[in-house]
Design a protein around this motif. Structure first.
Motif, short mmCIF file in Angstrom:
data_model
loop_
_atom_site.label_atom_id
_atom_site.label_comp_id
_atom_site.label_asym_id
_atom_site.label_seq_id
_atom_site.Cartn_x
_atom_site.Cartn_y
_atom_site.Cartn_z
N GLU A 47 18.05 -4.65 -20.95
CA GLU A 47 17.13 -5.04 -19.70
C GLU A 47 15.99 -4.10 -19.66
O GLU A 47 15.00 -4.74 -19.30
CB GLU A 47 18.00 -4.59 -18.51
N ASP A 48 16.32 -2.75 -19.94
CA ASP A 48 14.86 -1.88 -20.16
C ASP A 48 13.94 -2.47 -20.90
O ASP A 48 12.60 -2.65 -20.51
CB ASP A 48 15.27 -0.50 -20.57
N VAL A 49 14.23 -2.93 -22.07
CA VAL A 49 13.28 -3.54 -23.17
C VAL A 49 12.50 -4.84 -22.52
O VAL A 49 11.67 -5.29 -22.44
CB VAL A 49 13.63 -3.87 -24.40
N GLU A 50 13.35 -5.73 -21.72
CA GLU A 50 13.08 -6.81 -21.28
C GLU A 50 11.99 -6.55 -20.07
O GLU A 50 11.05 -7.44 -19.89
CB GLU A 50 14.20 -7.76 -20.58
N GLY A 51 12.25 -5.45 -19.24
CA GLY A 51 11.35 -5.00 -18.46
C GLY A 51 9.98 -4.89 -19.02
O GLY A 51 8.90 -5.03 -18.29
N ALA A 52 9.75 -4.34 -20.32
CA ALA A 52 8.56 -3.93 -20.87
C ALA A 52 7.93 -5.10 -21.80
O ALA A 52 6.92 -5.15 -22.02
CB ALA A 52 8.71 -2.72 -21.79
N ALA A 53 8.70 -6.17 -21.68
CA ALA A 53 8.35 -7.22 -22.54
C ALA A 53 8.58 -8.82 -21.88
O ALA A 53 9.32 -9.15 -22.36
CB ALA A 53 9.20 -7.26 -23.79
N PRO A 54 7.49 -8.94 -20.82
CA PRO A 54 7.84 -10.27 -19.89
C PRO A 54 7.70 -11.26 -21.00
O PRO A 54 6.79 -11.45 -21.74
CB PRO A 54 6.78 -10.01 -19.14
N GLY A 55 8.72 -12.37 -20.84
CA GLY A 55 8.85 -13.43 -21.69
C GLY A 55 9.21 -13.34 -23.32
O GLY A 55 9.16 -14.57 -23.73
N VAL A 56 9.56 -12.18 -23.49
CA VAL A 56 9.84 -11.79 -24.85
C VAL A 56 11.34 -11.90 -25.05
O VAL A 56 12.01 -11.14 -24.20
CB VAL A 56 9.33 -10.63 -25.40
N PRO A 57 12.19 -12.53 -25.77
CA PRO A 57 13.59 -12.65 -25.85
C PRO A 57 13.96 -11.25 -26.30
O PRO A 57 13.27 -10.79 -27.35
CB PRO A 57 13.87 -13.67 -26.72
N VAL A 58 15.12 -10.46 -26.08
CA VAL A 58 15.32 -9.28 -26.52
C VAL A 58 16.86 -9.46 -26.97
O VAL A 58 17.74 -9.92 -25.89
CB VAL A 58 15.20 -8.08 -25.37
N CYS A 59 17.24 -9.02 -27.83
CA CYS A 59 18.96 -9.03 -28.28
C CYS A 59 19.23 -7.64 -29.08
O CYS A 59 18.26 -7.07 -29.56
CB CYS A 59 19.18 -10.32 -28.84
N ALA A 60 20.64 -7.52 -28.92
CA ALA A 60 20.96 -6.21 -29.60
C ALA A 60 21.80 -6.80 -30.67
O ALA A 60 22.60 -7.67 -30.40
CB ALA A 60 21.85 -5.34 -28.58
N VAL A 61 21.76 -6.06 -32.04
CA VAL A 61 22.71 -6.58 -33.13
C VAL A 61 23.15 -5.35 -33.65
O VAL A 61 22.54 -3.99 -33.57
CB VAL A 61 21.75 -7.34 -34.10
N SER A 62 24.05 -5.30 -34.68
CA SER A 62 24.69 -4.50 -35.44
C SER A 62 24.61 -5.00 -36.69
O SER A 62 25.53 -5.75 -36.83
CB SER A 62 25.85 -3.74 -34.96
N ALA A 63 23.85 -4.69 -37.80
CA ALA A 63 23.90 -5.19 -39.11
C ALA A 63 25.09 -4.84 -39.69
O ALA A 63 25.50 -5.49 -40.55
CB ALA A 63 22.55 -4.86 -39.68
N LEU A 64 25.63 -3.64 -39.35
CA LEU A 64 26.85 -3.03 -39.89
C LEU A 64 28.11 -3.67 -39.68
O LEU A 64 28.66 -4.39 -40.31
CB LEU A 64 26.90 -1.52 -39.45
N GLY A 65 28.17 -3.86 -38.16
CA GLY A 65 29.23 -4.77 -37.70
C GLY A 65 29.16 -5.81 -37.39
O GLY A 65 30.20 -6.66 -37.36
N GLY A 66 27.85 -6.66 -37.65
CA GLY A 66 27.87 -8.16 -37.50
C GLY A 66 27.67 -8.56 -36.34
O GLY A 66 27.27 -9.58 -35.97
N ASP A 67 27.77 -7.53 -35.02
CA ASP A 67 27.53 -8.02 -33.85
C ASP A 67 25.96 -8.71 -33.37
O ASP A 67 25.17 -7.94 -33.77
CB ASP A 67 27.84 -7.09 -32.84
N GLY A 68 25.99 -9.86 -33.00
CA GLY A 68 24.51 -10.15 -32.55
C GLY A 68 24.09 -10.94 -33.48
O GLY A 68 22.80 -11.80 -33.46
N LEU A 69 24.19 -11.20 -34.84
CA LEU A 69 23.45 -11.59 -35.95
C LEU A 69 23.62 -13.12 -35.79
O LEU A 69 22.72 -13.69 -36.22
CB LEU A 69 24.16 -11.28 -37.43
N ASP A 70 24.70 -13.76 -35.13
CA ASP A 70 24.65 -15.12 -35.06
C ASP A 70 23.57 -15.52 -34.17
O ASP A 70 22.93 -16.62 -34.47
CB ASP A 70 26.19 -15.74 -34.60
N VAL A 71 23.40 -14.67 -33.08
CA VAL A 71 22.24 -15.28 -32.12
C VAL A 71 20.86 -15.10 -32.76
O VAL A 71 20.14 -15.83 -32.55
CB VAL A 71 22.47 -14.30 -30.83
#
Ligand code: GDP
Ligand code: ZN
Length: 372
Positions: free
Chosen positions: A176-200
């Motif tokens: 959310e913090d980053v979304e606030g600084a980046a209007p209109g820009v999609p932001v997601c979190a990933v862990s390349a190690l654990g694999g979380d978010g990589l599908d998105v």
């Protein structure tokens, strides 16, 4: 973030075409028509190397000479990601023309004359990798976003190493913090190690050509590995240390992603962290940025917009005209430094500034009239 917010609206792929996995679409096809009529082959440049390039075509990867399309303007030189028209035969076989670029990433040189080195062409997604292992530096994120926007690509921010934060609630607050600084820009979190978010992320980049930007250590290589698959990257990396200029079909700076889409990964782009050294306009002029946050429109240009807090502060003396002028000047210079895109984009920027300048003057005159 929902994956739908990342879905792209790129031209529909000409999917039966052998080059479709490389980003060939109906629009490239129509631009290529006159070349096809001359019997030339369509192809995408997957690597450039001193006067020559490797081009993937419907007939496979061909090596072609770029002597015909080497203009004086360094920004017009054929680069990885370009779509080109190649001679069907010949020794050497020549690249006859380069299709107009949709976007371009250019490295600025230290020289004052705006000569850049072109790094990647026709990029749809600029993936800005930001490590969650360190404290978030939103000003830095904004500079990378500026670079991305100026290239003509659409930025998206990937917060990497989410596994190091652990707590998912904290991760979503950081998003959310980053979304606030980046209007209109999609932001997601990933862990390349654990694999979380990589599908998105994989789904987000599936519809076009991507590059990875970000500071050294942000996790770009790890992310590229995760997206491309270890095997391809190992070949890629082996080739990097070899450096003998030996030609093999696996030597590419443009890679097809198994989940769809293409990743351009050139050594030059990896070093785009060079731009980090710039003084951030936002940091230097924090109070103006602060005021601008109170403007009615988040994209307020502080020209003629109603509800502009910056012009209000100028009016009642809280903000000095000189300060605003130098802010605008630095902003413009910063744009030149980060943009350095091709001539078409530069011309557009110039037009934009002229328009904004005229708007600003009109606003001033209006105000003077009101006062007098
Ligand atoms: P680059 O310089 O941007 O290419 O960054 P690298 O991909 O080389 O990563 C920098 C460091 O961060 C390496 O030590 C990686 O192992 C580590 N790293 C990358 N991704 C992750 C992740 O998802 N989780 C964790 N814990 N470490 C990561
Ligand atoms: Zn404003």
């Amino acid at each position: 973030m929902s994956s739908s917010s990342l879905s792209s609206s790129l031209p529909s792929p000409a999917s039966s075409h052998p080059l479709a996995p490389y980003g060939w679409d109906a629009s490239w096809e129509s631009e290529f028509t006159p070349y096809a009529e001359q019997g030339l082959l369509a192809g995408r440049v997957v690597r450039v190397d001193r006067g020559q390039c490797d081009v993937v075509t419907a007939d496979g990867v061909l090596r072609a000479d770029t002597a015909f399309v080497t203009p004086h303007d360094p920004l017009r030189v054929v680069c990885t990601g370009d779509w080109v028209a190649v001679e069907p035969a010949g020794d050497p076989r020549y690249v006859r023309d380069c299709l107009p670029r949709r976007s371009a990433f250019v490295r600025s040189t230290s020289s004052k004359r705006s000569e850049g080195q072109i790094l990647a062409a026709n990029v749809d997604h600029a993936v800005v990798a930001v490590s969650l292992a360190a404290e978030l530096d939103l000003a830095r994120v904004e500079r990378f976003l500026a670079l991305a926007w100026e290239s003509g690509a659409r930025p998206l921010v990937v917060l990497t190493k989410a596994d190091l934060v652990g707590d998912p609630v904290t991760v979503s607050h950081l998003v959310e913090d980053v979304e606030g600084a980046a209007p209109g820009v999609p932001v997601c979190a990933v862990s390349a190690l654990g694999g979380d978010g990589l599908d998105v992320l994989g789904a987000a980049v599936a519809g076009g050509t991507s590059v990875l930007l970000g500071q050294s250590g942000a996790g770009k290589s790890t992310l590229a590995n995760a997206l491309v698959g270890e095997d391809v990257m190992r070949v890629h990396a082996t080739r990097d240390v070899d450096g003998k200029g030996r030609h093999t079909t696996t030597t590419r700076n443009l890679l097809v992603l198994p989940g769809g889409g293409v990743l351009i990964d050139t050594p030059g782009l990896r070093g785009v962290g060079l731009w980090d050294a710039e003084a951030g306009v936002g940091q230097v002029f924090a109070e103006i940025e602060e005021l601008a946050r109170e403007c009615r429109f988040h994209d307020c240009a502080h020209g003629t917009e109603p509800g502009c807090a910056v012009l209000a502060a100028l009016d009642d003396g809280r903000l000095a005209q000189r300060r605003l002028d130098s802010y605008r000047k630095l902003q413009r210079e910063n744009q030149w430094i980060v943009a350095k895109t091709d001539a078409r984009v530069r011309a557009e920027l110039r037009r934009d500034w002229k328009r904004k300048g005229a708007q600003g003057r009109a606003a001033m005159e209006l105000k003077r009239g009101r006062r007098g």
